[in-house]
Design a protein around this motif. Structure first.
Motif, mmCIF file in Angstrom:
data_model
loop_
_atom_site.group_PDB
_atom_site.id
_atom_site.type_symbol
_atom_site.label_atom_id
_atom_site.label_comp_id
_atom_site.label_asym_id
_atom_site.label_seq_id
_atom_site.Cartn_x
_atom_site.Cartn_y
_atom_site.Cartn_z
ATOM 1 N N ALA A 47 9.290 -2.536 -7.471
ATOM 2 C CA ALA A 47 8.817 -3.924 -7.446
ATOM 3 C C ALA A 47 7.544 -4.004 -8.279
ATOM 4 O O ALA A 47 6.430 -3.867 -7.764
ATOM 5 N N ALA A 50 2.875 -5.452 -8.849
ATOM 6 C CA ALA A 50 2.464 -5.572 -7.450
ATOM 7 C C ALA A 50 1.003 -5.968 -7.297
ATOM 8 O O ALA A 50 0.539 -6.202 -6.180
ATOM 9 N N ALA A 55 2.568 -11.246 -5.341
ATOM 10 C CA ALA A 55 3.407 -10.054 -5.179
ATOM 11 C C ALA A 55 3.620 -9.675 -3.718
ATOM 12 O O ALA A 55 4.720 -9.288 -3.325
ATOM 13 N N GLU A 56 2.581 -9.774 -2.915
ATOM 14 C CA GLU A 56 2.674 -9.305 -1.534
ATOM 15 C C GLU A 56 3.770 -10.032 -0.763
ATOM 16 O O GLU A 56 4.580 -9.413 -0.064
ATOM 17 N N ILE A 59 7.272 -9.019 -2.185
ATOM 18 C CA ILE A 59 7.678 -7.669 -1.774
ATOM 19 C C ILE A 59 8.089 -7.661 -0.304
ATOM 20 O O ILE A 59 9.077 -7.017 0.077
ATOM 21 N N ARG A 63 11.823 -6.612 0.977
ATOM 22 C CA ARG A 63 12.038 -5.562 1.970
ATOM 23 C C ARG A 63 12.841 -6.074 3.159
ATOM 24 O O ARG A 63 13.670 -5.350 3.718
ATOM 25 N N VAL A 72 12.363 -0.369 -1.396
ATOM 26 C CA VAL A 72 11.555 -1.196 -2.291
ATOM 27 C C VAL A 72 10.144 -0.613 -2.348
ATOM 28 O O VAL A 72 9.468 -0.505 -1.326
ATOM 29 N N PRO A 74 6.389 -0.984 -3.995
ATOM 30 C CA PRO A 74 5.437 -1.772 -4.788
ATOM 31 C C PRO A 74 4.928 -0.937 -5.959
ATOM 32 O O PRO A 74 4.517 0.215 -5.781
ATOM 33 N N TRP A 126 -1.823 -0.810 -1.887
ATOM 34 C CA TRP A 126 -0.507 -0.179 -1.791
ATOM 35 C C TRP A 126 -0.552 1.339 -1.650
ATOM 36 O O TRP A 126 0.472 1.968 -1.404
#
Length: 222
Positions: A47, A50, A55-56, A59, A63, A72, A74, A126
């Motif tokens: 992904a 990130a 993005a958060e 993602i 998931r 998946v 990040p 991450w």
């Protein structure tokens, strides 16, 4: 193509072994195709990007939607590239996959700002840039490979030029010591006598199945 083993495993997992394909329901057909694809063509999702604000949530949604089917991870390829470039310039110390870096040089104000961005929006959030994790999952978990290190000097872990662990071979799980010898050079395989585990100095037979990160000296018959 598909391996016979993958087809049989998929049929057994779904309880379809005794049923004729012509009698399968649409749901059973879809389940069989899904299982077969996962077994024969495993996928890990990188992904990327990130670090950007949206993005958060994306993602998290990925998931949830793909739970149980795909892993998946990040990822920020741009951050990984920036860190590698900074390391090459001697500005930082950084190893791919690590969650931190150390500033050892004198970055410009813009370089420092960029490093701070990576640290705050990627590493702290991450745990890494994700790039090395994707590679590790793809190679070791999904492709079922292991890394082994052939050496000439089992005491110093070096080749004939004195280089420490100069080569690493990616081989399938289940590869034997003799098969590794053939991969290094056909003559080593043909004249293989035995191997030596460089870590514990144990003698290895031709059929010894290599383990991940084994360091092996190959001894040939003269």
């Amino acid at each position: 193509g598909f391996r016979e083993k993958d087809i049989k495993d998929s049929l057994e997992k779904l309880g379809l072994t005794a049923k004729k394909p012509s009698s399968w329901s649409d749901e059973e057909i879809l389940s069989f195709v899904r299982f077969l694809r996962q077994a024969s063509k495993p996928i890990v999702i990188a992904a990327n990007k990130a670090d950007i604000p949206i993005a958060e949530d994306n993602i998290k949604r990925l998931r949830e939607e793909l739970k149980g089917e795909y892993r998946v991870i990040p990822t920020s390829a741009e951050a990984e590239l920036a860190l590698k470039k900074a390391a090459k310039l001697g500005i930082i110390k950084y190893l791919p996959g690590e969650s931190t870096f150390e500033i050892v040089g004198t970055p410009t104000s813009s370089q420092r700002k960029g490093l701070q961005y990576v640290e705050e929006n990627v590493l702290r959030k991450w745990g890494s840039t994700g790039v090395q994790e994707v590679l590790n999952v793809a190679v070791f978990d999904l492709a079922h490979m292991i890394a082994v290190y052939p050496v000439e000097n089992e005491n110093r872990f070096t080749d004939h030029e004195g280089r420490v662990l100069p080569d690493v071979f990616l081989v399938p799980k289940g590869t034997t010591a003799k098969e590794l010898a053939y991969r290094v050079h056909s003559e080593l395989g043909e004249k293989f006598a035995f191997g030596i585990d460089a870590v514990n100095k144990k003698r290895l037979s031709a059929g010894y199945m290599l383990k991940h990160r084994d360091v092996v000296k190959i001894v040939i018959s003269r």
